[in-house]
Design an enzyme around this catalytic site. Structure first.
Site, PDB file in Angstrom:
ATOM      1  N   GLU A 278     -29.370  66.114 -26.650  1.00  0.00           N
ATOM      2  CA  GLU A 278     -30.265  65.636 -25.661  1.00  0.00           C
ATOM      3  C   GLU A 278     -31.441  66.477 -25.166  1.00  0.00           C
ATOM      4  O   GLU A 278     -31.643  66.804 -23.998  1.00  0.00           O
ATOM      5  CB  GLU A 278     -29.273  65.603 -24.450  1.00  0.00           C
ATOM      6  CG  GLU A 278     -28.098  64.510 -24.668  1.00  0.00           C
ATOM      7  CD  GLU A 278     -26.834  64.601 -23.722  1.00  0.00           C
ATOM      8  OE1 GLU A 278     -26.272  63.587 -23.049  1.00  0.00           O
ATOM      9  OE2 GLU A 278     -26.584  65.709 -23.210  1.00  0.00           O
TER      10      GLU A 278
HETATM   11  C1  TNX Z   1     -23.013  63.887 -23.128  1.00  0.00           C
HETATM   12  S1  TNX Z   1     -21.988  64.516 -25.723  1.00  0.00           S
HETATM   13  C2  TNX Z   1     -23.486  65.211 -23.365  1.00  0.00           C
HETATM   14  C3  TNX Z   1     -22.907  66.086 -22.523  1.00  0.00           C
HETATM   15  C4  TNX Z   1     -22.465  65.608 -21.235  1.00  0.00           C
HETATM   16  C5  TNX Z   1     -21.576  64.413 -21.676  1.00  0.00           C
HETATM   17  C6  TNX Z   1     -20.898  63.788 -20.378  1.00  0.00           C
HETATM   18  C7  TNX Z   1     -23.007  65.837 -25.586  1.00  0.00           C
HETATM   19  C8  TNX Z   1     -23.362  66.243 -26.781  1.00  0.00           C
HETATM   20  N1  TNX Z   1     -23.795  65.868 -24.713  1.00  0.00           N
HETATM   21  O1  TNX Z   1     -24.038  67.025 -21.987  1.00  0.00           O
HETATM   22  O2  TNX Z   1     -21.446  66.482 -20.508  1.00  0.00           O
HETATM   23  O3  TNX Z   1     -22.281  63.604 -22.277  1.00  0.00           O
HETATM   24  O4  TNX Z   1     -19.802  62.735 -20.827  1.00  0.00           O
END
Ligand code: TNX
Length: 570
Positions: free
Chosen positions: A363
């Site tokens: 992300e």
């Molecule tokens: C996605 S999964 C994220 C996290 C969040 C989560 C909440 C991932 C690698 N990143 O930053 O906490 O969703 O479900």
């Protein structure tokens, strides 16, 4: 109070055991003592009588989570742990450590002394023998458990194998074994043999200690839960926008400034190096490897608050205590960023005996294309130069391959050509599908905490998928294993953690350990049902998933609560 104490072994009419009357027991016990005295003879006689009058063990040999590979019950060989049992182990220090752990597991509820000794050729002799034997073809984590009328023998090639054998034995004892204080119980075990080994070498869970901070003691308790179900990796998500949780001497403000916040405005916190090492060694003693994650280049608001020179605009952002993602990043165009990365990863690597360093990579919405892959490739190289193996979320896939590289796949639909391409170039996968393995998803619409962006995950959804085939076009050989992540935006206490972990963690553990051929929802549901009373007895919170036919917890008469029962009855 309407507590009904469960009857002690002599208070109930019991069926005759199917075991053959064992006249030799008395003689063996007498011979075992150097100078057989009247007390020894009396104890042995009592024991023999107990065996003859004993009810069958309450658990079947198959009542184990994760399901063992091969189980051969022998109903004529049920055996009950006697008060004078000895635990005898191979003299290897790691094996002896497992023997001591077994004693510590059994002493509180049984009240038995269970001395630990060593021997060149350990024999059960009416107790429990832990035998290190590398000629047994059991692999690095496999074990063999044999329960017979002369006691229990656990054999393995490694201390890890012995440790897993101990976890199995624990589940075969009555649930009252989880009691923290002495319980009146006959500590019966079902006779027969189990031969077992895991399907995947990597079986893990992740705890996000960044969104909310959790004390060392809470993390140790999570380690205990992993150990029970033969998981062997604890991934700690140590850094995120809302807080930095690991002390770094060369960049002290990461914790003194970046560690003082968390989601919702609480005080946050961080682990000193000694705290982190305590977690690492507690986990290692349970054959669990810690995988530290420093999430880069995104999820770094807490870094920028502490060190604005790493921000793209060199301006400190306000601390962040919300739950959005994808807005922050360290400046990939500034050389100082790579000094920061090398210093941080260097210090974390120095504290971490395990082979892995997780560099996040998820992300980073504002770092795109070649800038992103260029950053990742430099960081991967830093990790390799530290002698560690790179792990990262599957967003790392487009970056160049590097020997050993592991991607953690968290997609919600098993089609992912970019990841498949990275696997073709040599990457291995840890699979953590968001819609099956994410422990922060709610079980049901009314689950008081958790998310639902990847859907609801009830126990069946957590169980009914196959890590070996889940990502299309990724061969099973490229799958290193499975991991269940617990993100903690909505999780603020140990009870919250346990509510989301249990009972789904054992489902994921079974996917990581058990053969595909043994996969069976109805069978799993029944075996899982037997775990409920264990958690209740141990004081562990769990979600009473309605689809599981939970067995009732034993009422445990103890020296402490017996008189209360008597006097409080109206
Ligand atoms: C996605 S999964 C994220 C996290 C969040 C989560 C909440 C991932 C690698 N990143 O930053 O906490 O969703 O479900």
């Amino acid at each position: 109070m309407s507590t009904t104490p469960s009857p002690g072994p002599t208070a109930v009419p019991v069926p005759l055991s199917t075991a053959e009357p064992d006249a030799a027991t008395l003689a063996r016990a007498a011979l075992a003592a150097e100078e057989p005295d009247a007390a020894t003879l009396a104890r042995a006689a009592e024991q023999t009588a107990g065996t003859l009058l004993a009810p069958a063990a309450p658990h079947r040999l198959t009542d184990v989570v994760p399901a063992p590979q091969q189980v051969q019950p022998d109903p004529t060989a049920d055996w009950a742990l006697p008060a004078e049992a000895v635990i005898v182990s191979s003299a290897d220090p790691a094996a002896l450590a497992v023997a001591e752990q077994l004693a510590q597991l059994l002493r509180p509820a049984t009240g038995y002394p269970l001395p630990v000794t060593d021997a060149t050729t350990p024999e059960p002799a009416s107790g429990i023998a832990l035998v290190l034997d590398d000629s047994a073809d059991l692999g690095a984590e496999g074990y063999h458990v044999d329960i017979a009328t002369d006691g229990v023998r656990i054999t393995a090639a490694t201390a890890a194998g012995l440790f897993y054998g101990v976890q199995t034995l624990r589940q075969l004892l009555p649930a009252a074994i989880e009691s923290p204080s002495p319980a009146t119980e006959r500590w019966a075990l079902p006779g027969g043999a189990i031969t077992d080994a895991p399907r995947f070498p990597y079986r893990g869970a992740m705890l996000d200690v960044a969104r909310h901070f959790f004390a060392v003691e809470d993390v140790l308790r999570v380690v205990d839960h992993l150990a029970r179900y033969k998981l062997n990796h604890l991934h700690l998500h140590l850094t995120d926008d809302q807080g930095w949780r690991i002390a770094v001497d060369s960049w002290p403000k990461l914790t003194t400034v970046g560690g003082t916040t968390e989601v919702g405005g609480g005080p946050g916190g961080h682990y000193t190096k000694a705290d982190y090492q305590r977690i690492v060694s507690y986990a290692a003693a349970r054959h669990i490897t810690v995988v530290p994650e420093i999430d880069l280049p995104g999820h770094t608001n807490s870094v920028l608050v502490a060190y604005p020179e790493l921000a793209p605009d060199k301006i400190a952002p306000p601390p962040y205590t919300g739950i959005e993602v994808g807005f922050s990043y360290v400046d990939p165009a500034d050389e100082r960023t790579y000094d920061f990365v090398a210093d941080v990863l260097g210090e974390v690597a120095a504290l971490t005996p395990g082979p892995w360093l997780h560099i996040g990579g998820d992300e980073a919405f504002k770092v795109n294309g070649e800038v992103y892959t260029g950053f990742v490739e430099r960081v991967q190289r830093i990790v390799a130069d530290l002698g560690k193996t790179v792990v990262g979320w599957h967003q790392l896939a487009p970056a160049a391959h590097l020997d050993g590289r592991v991607l953690q796949w968290w997609g919600t639909n098993g089609e992912d050509p970019t990841t498949v391409d990275a696997v073709r170039r040599g990457a291995r996968l840890i699979v953590s599908p968001g819609n099956h393995a994410y422990l922060d998803m709610k079980y049901a619409p009314d689950t008081p905490i958790g998310h639902d962006w990847a859907g609801l995950i009830d126990v069946r959804k957590a169980y009914d998928w196959d890590p070996g085939t889940h990502v299309a076009d990724v061969p099973a050989e490229a799958v290193l294993g499975v991991e269940a992540p617990l993100w903690t935006e909505s999780v603020t206490s140990l009870a919250d953690i346990e509510l989301l972990l249990l009972p789904r963690l054992p489902a994921i553990a079974e996917l990581g350990w058990s053969t595909r051929a043994s996969h069976d929802w109805a069978g799993f549901r029944d075996r899982l049902a037997a775990q409920g009373p264990r958690w209740t007895t141990a004081g562990i919170t769990f979600y009473r998933a309605p689809e599981i036919p939970w067995r009732t917890a034993p009422t445990i008469p103890t020296q402490r609560n017996m008189p209360q029962t008597d006097t409080a009855t109206p």
